[in-house]
Design an enzyme around this catalytic site. Structure first.
Site, short mmCIF file in Angstrom:
data_model
loop_
_atom_site.label_atom_id
_atom_site.label_comp_id
_atom_site.label_asym_id
_atom_site.label_seq_id
_atom_site.Cartn_x
_atom_site.Cartn_y
_atom_site.Cartn_z
N HIS A 1 25.45 9.32 100.63
CA HIS A 1 25.33 8.89 102.02
C HIS A 1 23.99 9.29 102.64
O HIS A 1 23.45 8.57 103.47
CB HIS A 1 26.52 9.40 102.84
CG HIS A 1 27.79 8.67 102.50
ND1 HIS A 1 28.76 9.20 101.68
CD2 HIS A 1 28.21 7.42 102.81
CE1 HIS A 1 29.73 8.30 101.53
NE2 HIS A 1 29.41 7.22 102.20
N HIS B 1 31.06 17.89 89.61
CA HIS B 1 30.41 18.75 90.60
C HIS B 1 31.38 19.14 91.71
O HIS B 1 31.56 20.31 92.00
CB HIS B 1 29.17 18.08 91.19
CG HIS B 1 28.32 19.04 91.95
ND1 HIS B 1 28.64 19.45 93.23
CD2 HIS B 1 27.22 19.73 91.59
CE1 HIS B 1 27.74 20.34 93.63
NE2 HIS B 1 26.88 20.53 92.66
N GLU C 1 32.82 22.67 92.89
CA GLU C 1 32.85 22.91 94.34
C GLU C 1 33.94 22.16 95.09
O GLU C 1 33.87 22.03 96.31
CB GLU C 1 31.47 22.56 94.93
CG GLU C 1 30.38 23.52 94.49
CD GLU C 1 28.99 23.11 94.97
OE1 GLU C 1 28.87 22.31 95.90
OE2 GLU C 1 28.01 23.60 94.38
N HIS D 1 24.60 23.90 86.29
CA HIS D 1 26.06 24.04 86.36
C HIS D 1 26.69 24.07 84.96
O HIS D 1 27.58 24.87 84.70
CB HIS D 1 26.68 22.90 87.16
CG HIS D 1 26.45 23.01 88.64
ND1 HIS D 1 26.79 24.13 89.35
CD2 HIS D 1 25.92 22.14 89.53
CE1 HIS D 1 26.47 23.95 90.63
NE2 HIS D 1 25.93 22.75 90.76
CO CO Z 1 25.40 21.95 92.56
#
Ligand code: CO
Length: 291
Positions: free
Chosen positions: A120, A177, A207, A239
């Site tokens: 976005h 993610h 997350e 990650h």
């Molecule tokens: Co990240």
């Protein structure tokens, strides 16, 4: 009476002639020039470059005539790379350059996985350039997962890229993610649909939901003894290396190993596999069809 009609007619004729002259003048001057801007979050890890090179190669194969540009959204990563002498543009700078070079039709395609905040944010940049009106058309391609068709293709891509060495009864745990954005629901929707075909494939996130504690619980319920850990992000970057396969106590590998699950990490991003890249490239082709 006569002059009253004649004057507006004269103005009308003048207008018609001048506007047609104006139009033909512009038609001759502006020729259609299409371009593609590929956008990634970015990564300073050398291992991530494989993903970027692969998507560029596949895009070039699909659209050999169209120039390809790159941008990274992460300023921290751009600054880190600049110190190493590698200059990568932000989407704003890349689009300004394309404008300056006379591109008229631009597709902005990101390597994002879901329609989350990063998508976005980029959409806002694209909308700003659209409102400037200097591009005749600027379109944004969807991320990996935006429609049910994408979902089905992604399920197939996941199943076809699981390492052949994985035995029946061994789990596959994908690391997405994750985000606080409502689009986070895509991860559990994906897990539901992939499990219809292979009940031992799980989708967790760093997350968002599902968390690693949920995955640990589900693996325990199924008495899983071995789990393949695979990133569900375009690149196998920080990650994947640290949160998934790192030595720290809170890495997924450590958390699962502690409860007796043997882990087999695979350090490959989704964009390293053609099965996933084809989905992004399809999204570019859909935009190009609108030009
Ligand atoms: Co990240």
């Amino acid at each position: 009476m006569k002059t009253k009609i004649l004057i507006p007619m004269a103005i009308l004729i003048l207008l018609v002639f001048s506007s047609s002259a104006f139009a033909s003048h512009h038609k001759g001057e502006i020729s259609k020039k299409e371009g593609i801007l590929l956008v990634a979050f970015g990564s300073s890890e050398a291992s991530a470059r494989v993903s970027f090179e692969n998507i560029e190669r596949k895009t070039r194969q699909a659209c050999p005539e169209t120039p390809i540009f790159w941008a990274y959204t992460s300023r921290i990563i751009r600054e880190k790379l600049a110190k190493q002498g590698l200059m990568i543009d932000s989407p704003e700078i890349a689009l300004a350059k394309m404008m300056d070079q006379g591109f008229t039709h631009v597709v902005v395609q990101s390597l994002h996985t879901i329609l989350g905040t990063m998508h976005h944010d980029l959409a806002q940049t694209v909308a700003a350039f659209n409102s400037m009106g200097r591009f005749e058309k600027i379109l944004m391609g969807n991320p990996l997962l935006a429609s049910q068709k994408d979902m089905e293709q992604t399920v197939d891509a996941i199943l076809s890229t699981i390492p052949k060495e994985r035995k029946k009864g061994e789990a596959v745990v994908l690391m997405g993610h994750g985000t606080h954005h409502s689009a986070n629901a895509f991860y559990s929707a994906l897990m539901f649909q992939v499990q219809l075909k292979d009940p031992n494939v799980f989708v967790g996130t760093v997350e968002g939901y599902p968390e690693i504690k949920d995955i640990k619980f589900w693996l325990g319920e199924k008495k899983i003894k071995t789990a393949w850990l695979i990133p569900f992000m375009s690149v196998a970057g920080d990650h994947a290396k640290n949160d998934m396969a790192g030595d720290e106590d809170d890495s997924w590998q450590s958390i699962l190993t502690k409860v007796g699950i043997q882990c087999k990490p695979v350090l490959k991003g989704t964009a390293e596999f053609d099965a996933f890249v084809d989905i992004w490239v399809d999204h570019i082709k859909i935009s190009l069809k609108h030009f």
